[in-house]
Design an enzyme around this catalytic site. Structure first.
Site, PDB file in Angstrom:
ATOM      1  N   HIS A   1    -106.064 -46.025 -30.061  1.00  0.00           N
ATOM      2  CA  HIS A   1    -105.922 -47.459 -29.849  1.00  0.00           C
ATOM      3  C   HIS A   1    -106.494 -48.268 -30.996  1.00  0.00           C
ATOM      4  O   HIS A   1    -107.214 -47.755 -31.843  1.00  0.00           O
ATOM      5  CB  HIS A   1    -106.590 -47.872 -28.535  1.00  0.00           C
ATOM      6  CG  HIS A   1    -108.065 -47.636 -28.483  1.00  0.00           C
ATOM      7  ND1 HIS A   1    -108.602 -46.401 -28.187  1.00  0.00           N
ATOM      8  CD2 HIS A   1    -109.116 -48.462 -28.697  1.00  0.00           C
ATOM      9  CE1 HIS A   1    -109.922 -46.488 -28.205  1.00  0.00           C
ATOM     10  NE2 HIS A   1    -110.264 -47.729 -28.526  1.00  0.00           N
TER      11      HIS A   1
ATOM     12  N   HIS B   1    -102.914 -53.895 -43.630  1.00  0.00           N
ATOM     13  CA  HIS B   1    -102.153 -54.385 -42.483  1.00  0.00           C
ATOM     14  C   HIS B   1    -101.990 -53.254 -41.475  1.00  0.00           C
ATOM     15  O   HIS B   1    -102.236 -52.090 -41.790  1.00  0.00           O
ATOM     16  CB  HIS B   1    -100.785 -54.932 -42.905  1.00  0.00           C
ATOM     17  CG  HIS B   1     -99.883 -53.914 -43.513  1.00  0.00           C
ATOM     18  ND1 HIS B   1    -100.013 -53.509 -44.832  1.00  0.00           N
ATOM     19  CD2 HIS B   1     -98.856 -53.203 -43.004  1.00  0.00           C
ATOM     20  CE1 HIS B   1     -99.091 -52.601 -45.100  1.00  0.00           C
ATOM     21  NE2 HIS B   1     -98.376 -52.385 -43.993  1.00  0.00           N
TER      22      HIS B   1
ATOM     23  N   GLU C   1    -107.634 -52.589 -27.292  1.00  0.00           N
ATOM     24  CA  GLU C   1    -108.921 -52.818 -26.647  1.00  0.00           C
ATOM     25  C   GLU C   1    -109.513 -54.106 -27.203  1.00  0.00           C
ATOM     26  O   GLU C   1    -109.456 -54.355 -28.405  1.00  0.00           O
ATOM     27  CB  GLU C   1    -109.872 -51.658 -26.945  1.00  0.00           C
ATOM     28  CG  GLU C   1    -111.277 -51.849 -26.434  1.00  0.00           C
ATOM     29  CD  GLU C   1    -112.240 -50.759 -26.889  1.00  0.00           C
ATOM     30  OE1 GLU C   1    -113.380 -50.766 -26.410  1.00  0.00           O
ATOM     31  OE2 GLU C   1    -111.858 -49.919 -27.732  1.00  0.00           O
TER      32      GLU C   1
ATOM     33  N   GLU D   1     -88.176 -57.192 -39.050  1.00  0.00           N
ATOM     34  CA  GLU D   1     -89.616 -57.207 -38.847  1.00  0.00           C
ATOM     35  C   GLU D   1     -90.149 -58.629 -38.761  1.00  0.00           C
ATOM     36  O   GLU D   1     -89.486 -59.580 -39.191  1.00  0.00           O
ATOM     37  CB  GLU D   1     -90.329 -56.450 -39.963  1.00  0.00           C
ATOM     38  CG  GLU D   1     -90.101 -57.034 -41.344  1.00  0.00           C
ATOM     39  CD  GLU D   1     -90.613 -56.157 -42.468  1.00  0.00           C
ATOM     40  OE1 GLU D   1     -91.373 -55.210 -42.217  1.00  0.00           O
ATOM     41  OE2 GLU D   1     -90.249 -56.433 -43.623  1.00  0.00           O
TER      42      GLU D   1
END
Length: 134
Positions: free
Chosen positions: A70, A8, A119, A45
């Site tokens: 990124h 994750h 991105e 969360e």
């Protein structure tokens, strides 16, 4: 035994609802868990699925500075403009793409509301290596 895959990805954000909007409306994720006021980890969360990728968002203090570090997701060329429109409508800051060489794909770079850079990229590692070798 070794590493099999990414389990994750966790982002620390100021506002979980705003991150929910960014991930769900902007990127098409699906929210699968909300801790509400309960705290099982370090803070409140939410969990999301983006494709098959588990993304966790935790309430806290996000990065104070922006960097080029990124997370990139692969998409098709035809999806670039629709994603840019969806993200722009949320007020997401779109960053100018870096200069590219022919054949390495196209990208859309953008920040979430907490200085994380993302991105959307149309190329693959194989295509990029082939281009760089040629």
């Amino acid at each position: 035994m070794g590493i099999e895959a990414i389990s994750h990805i966790t982002f620390v954000v100021r506002d979980l609802d705003r991150m929910t909007s960014f991930l769900c409306e902007g990127l098409g994720a699906r929210e699968v868990y909300d801790s509400g006021t309960r705290t099982f980890s370090l803070s409140k969360e939410k969990f999301f699925l983006l494709g098959d990728i588990w993304i966790a968002a935790m309430e806290g203090e996000p990065p104070t500075e922006r960097t080029y570090g990124h997370l990139a997701f692969r998409i098709t060329e035809a999806e670039l403009a629709p994603f840019e429109a969806r993200l722009g409508s949320l007020g997401v800051e779109i960053r100018s793409a870096r200069k590219r060489v022919e054949g390495e794909g196209h990208s859309l770079y953008f920040y979430d509301f907490d200085n994380h850079l993302f991105e959307l990229h149309t190329g693959t590692l194989h295509e990029r290596l082939r281009r760089y070798e040629g």
